[in-house]
Design an enzyme around this catalytic site. Sequence first.
Site, PDB file in Angstrom:
ATOM      1  CG  ASP A  80      11.965  -6.598   1.158  1.00 51.46           C
ATOM      2  OD1 ASP A  80      12.696  -7.586   1.008  1.00 51.46           O
ATOM      3  OD2 ASP A  80      10.850  -6.642   1.704  1.00 51.46           O
ATOM      4  CG  HIS A  84      13.630  -1.702   3.143  1.00 46.14           C
ATOM      5  ND1 HIS A  84      13.345  -1.966   4.461  1.00 46.14           N
ATOM      6  CD2 HIS A  84      12.524  -2.047   2.436  1.00 46.14           C
ATOM      7  CE1 HIS A  84      12.108  -2.433   4.546  1.00 46.14           C
ATOM      8  NE2 HIS A  84      11.585  -2.498   3.338  1.00 46.14           N
TER       9      HIS A  84
END
Length: 257
Positions: A74, A220
């Site tokens: 993400d 991430h």
Amino acid sequence: MRFYTINALALVVFFGLMLAGFFGDIPAWLYVLFVFIWVLITAIGSFQIKLNYHFQSLNHNYKTSENCISITFDDGPNPEFTPKVLSILKEYGAKATFFLIGENAERYPEIVRQIIEEGHTIGNHSYSHSKNFGFFSAEKVTAELKKTNSILKEITGEDLKLFRPPFGVTNPNIKKALKNTEHFSIGWSKRSLDTTNLSEEKILKRITSNLKKGDIILLHDSSVKTIAVLEQLLLTLSSHKLQSVPVDRLLEIEAYA
Ligand SMILES: [Zn+2]
């Protein structure tokens, strides 16, 4: 237990309390306790995408017949970390999914193109990734999703169907927006917490303990820790004969319209 069930139940209890209060003495703390429990359940339901409290997200596919899991990243594209992530994935022959922030994609279109060219899947992760996303109106959420889709269509020619809610927050407004935009909501079954101050060992342990085929891992590509963890994760996967594939393949759905 979903949002509407809990609210219907809360209403029944509330009127029960009012009625009991009318005929007898109900201590004030009982009302306070009632409100506290309702707020607590709503907060947990809104912050735990896995619970599907407000709407159904796709959080895993334990029915898959393949020895596959999905690694998802993400908050990119990130000029510092995304290229590093891509080169590690390439080294291990792993495919992943990148949930991109529209604002970042606009700034680094060449990284977006590289992600696609190297065989990974991309999804929508809102335009602004605002801390207040959970308080946005349905119209504002819809606008963010559409804006990010059109930016990525411009860059890649693809119309994104996958959406990951920022912070994994869900609520009735996001539900309404998804009904408008017809995105799939993609959650996870393994949250790494790689952006917190947990040690790399702890992060790796969180994702690799009880890891099974069909799991979706949240990482991430915006943090330095992720780079170290990713290499270890890919080594662990290969020792378990597990392969990372894009999430659309794991879930057997279409990533693009
Ligand atoms: Zn995010």
